[in-house]
Design an enzyme around this catalytic site. Structure first.
Site, PDB file in Angstrom:
ATOM      1  N   ASP A 101      72.893  73.107  59.757  1.00 54.24           N
ATOM      2  CA  ASP A 101      71.730  72.156  59.752  1.00 54.24           C
ATOM      3  C   ASP A 101      70.541  72.928  59.332  1.00 54.24           C
ATOM      4  OD1 ASP A 101      70.249  70.284  60.926  1.00 54.24           O
ATOM      5  OD2 ASP A 101      70.026  71.019  62.620  1.00 54.24           O
ATOM      6  N   ASP A 330      67.761  67.005  54.252  1.00 49.34           N
ATOM      7  CA  ASP A 330      68.474  67.396  55.492  1.00 49.34           C
ATOM      8  C   ASP A 330      69.840  67.235  55.156  1.00 49.34           C
ATOM      9  OD1 ASP A 330      68.900  68.171  58.342  1.00 49.34           O
ATOM     10  OD2 ASP A 330      68.740  65.668  58.537  1.00 49.34           O
TER      11      ASP A 330
END
Ligand SMILES: *[C@@H]1O[C@H](CO)[C@@H](O)[C@H](O)[C@H]1NC(C)=O
Ligand SMILES: *[C@@H]1O[C@H](CO)[C@@H](O)[C@H](O)[C@H]1NC(C)=O
Ligand SMILES: *[C@@H]1O[C@H](CO)[C@@H](O)[C@H](O)[C@H]1NC(C)=O
Length: 454
Positions: A101, A330
């Site tokens: 992440d 992201d």
């Protein structure tokens, strides 16, 4: 907010951390990334969990504003279509699957303190008592100030002469999910690119004894045992290992709809020489949003559909004085999100230029869907992003059209309300490219010809 991150930054300079030691250091580190496709996750569910994640990430930005008192809110691990990395931690090593992440900093794993755990529990949690090298950070340790505490009095009441005063951490998510436990250190083991075993001692991570809520236990977490934070913060995986292997990391996310899915990799450090990089990569600067220093922002300058420049005011892409706006790259979100005014133009341009029948009356949750069932070779309009640093990102159509139901492809780009969000380049859009987050030079490199290099 600012205050929190500025505090960390000051501490960083002040104490000059060098908390990792490395035996037999190798030039770079390579971790396999596994794409776990959630079979339950339909495109509609994907849309809903991604939308949730984007609002969570954004609240993470705003949750920090103002005071040191409110715990930090991490945006990790909501969303679906995630990539997972296998982290081997403890002595002897235990293998755990973590969500990779770039939108959060803390590395944390689910922990269990059982003494004589059944072997069935191996891999489902980190079994602390089965490791010889586990130890919590002391509450007086400077590193303990980098994590949010369940009680804000902890640092004040920390008795530094008392040996057993572990550093407690607590991360909250917007939907009420939490992970809390001991901020700890462990030995992690990696197999280097040359096949050599490399051990890193004193790797800091959150040992989560209490993990609850849908963001970290529900279907979207997809059976993971924790989160591998790759964000810009001091305690992220990329920051800690970057001090050993070089302050850059790269990944190549491959098309997970291919069966069986090809291997993707996460690399920490430099794996190719600069002369090769210069030829291969396009670069755009990584931008820092002081109100959200954790995320990797880039500066979009314009959008093109079939080569036609869309009339979007440059102000649409800017970060305003409240930290709103801008564009984040992201890995934990699948779809791409654009500021409303940009999205409106993109949608109109695609509607004008698409040559296939548009599907109406079927609510798939997407703004534009086309029927490709009778179409033979499907040709969809091209999309490209012009970025700061005179680079252009022109992904193939499969990076922004997703098969919503059989024979129907939908534009996988959603609108974000301006003033309450940022634009976001999700992992579908990044597919098939090698992305390098070069933190030393504060730039993002990307190339379509890099995935085969490693
Ligand atoms: C621990 O596990 C071993 C093997 O699973 C078993 O033989 C032993 O009785 C257990 N000890 C305790 C105290 O439960
Ligand atoms: C701190 O811990 C030491 C050793 O356990 C103890 O003697 C001392 O009284 C403690 N101080 C406070 C303020 O609790
Ligand atoms: C797509 O087009 C085919 C004919 O080419 C038709 O049979 C089918 O129902 C259409 N699908 C949708 C979802 O509209």
């Amino acid at each position: 907010m600012g205050s929190t991150s500025r505090l960390s930054f000051t501490l960083f300079l002040f104490f000059g951390f060098s908390f990792i030691t490395c035996t037999n250091c190798i030039e770079y580190l390579k971790l396999a990334l596994v794409q776990k496709n959630n079979p339950l996750s339909s495109p509609a569910q994907l849309l809903s969990s991604d939308t949730h994640r984007v609002s969570t990430l954004f609240s993470a930005l705003h949750g920090r504003r103002g005071s040191l008192k409110s715990p930090l809110v991490s945006g990790a691990s909501t969303g679906s279509g995630q990539y997972f990395a296998d982290l081997r931690i403890g002595t002897p090593p235990q293998s755990l699957l973590l969500v990779a992440d770039t939108g959060s900093d803390l590395v944390w794993v689910k922990c269990s303190a059982c003494r004589n755990c059944s072997v069935h529990r191996l891999g489902s949690k980190f079994l602390v008592r089965h490791s010889r090298t586990f130890s919590p950070h002391h509450c007086y340790d400077s590193l303990c100030r980098l994590v949010p505490h369940p009680s804000h009095t902890q640092t004040r009441t920390c008795n530094h002469t008392k040996i057993h005063s572990p550093c407690l951490y607590s991360y909250s998510y917007v939907d009420g999910s939490t992970t809390s436990g001991l901020f700890s250190k462990e030995t992690t083991t990696f197999i280097s690119s040359s096949g050599r075993v490399t051990k890193i001692e004193s790797f800091s991570f959150g040992c989560g004894y209490r993990v609850s809520g849908p963001s970290v236990t529900g279907a979207s977490f997809n059976g993971a045992q924790g989160v591998l934070g790759l964000g810009r913060g001091t305690i992220s995986f990329s920051s800690q290992l970057g001090r050993v292997f070089g302050n850059r990391f790269s990944y190549c996310l491959l098309d997970y709809t291919i069966s069986p899915p090809p291997n993707s990799y996460l690399t920490i450090g430099t794996f190719q020489n600069d002369a090769v990089s210069r030829k291969l990569f396009s670069y755009t600067p990584l931008v820092i949003n002081p109100l959200s220093p954790l995320f990797y922002y880039i500066a979009v300058e314009g959008l093109f559909v079939e080569g036609e420049k869309l009339p979007i005011s440059p102000s649409v892409w800017a970060v305003d004085e409240n930290g709103n706006g801008g564009t984040v790259v992201d890995s934990g979100t699948t779809l791409t999100f654009l500021a409303e005014r940009a999205h409106r133009q993109v949608l109109a341009a695609f509607q004008r230029r698409v040559r296939l029948p548009q599907v109406e009356g079927v609510d798939l949750g997407f703004d534009l869907c086309v029927n490709v069932s009778g179409a033979g070779k499907v040709k969809l309009p091209t999309l490209s992003f012009s970025l700061a640093g005179k680079s252009v990102f022109s992904p193939p159509a499969r990076n922004y059209f997703i098969e919503a139901v059989e024979g129907v492809k939908c534009l996988a780009i959603q609108a974000v309300k301006e003033g309450s969000g940022f634009s976001l380049i999700g992992n579908l859009m990044q597919q098939g490219y090698l992305f390098e987050f070069d933190r030393d030079r504060s730039r993002l490199g990307f190339t379509r010809h890099g995935c085969a290099l490693r």
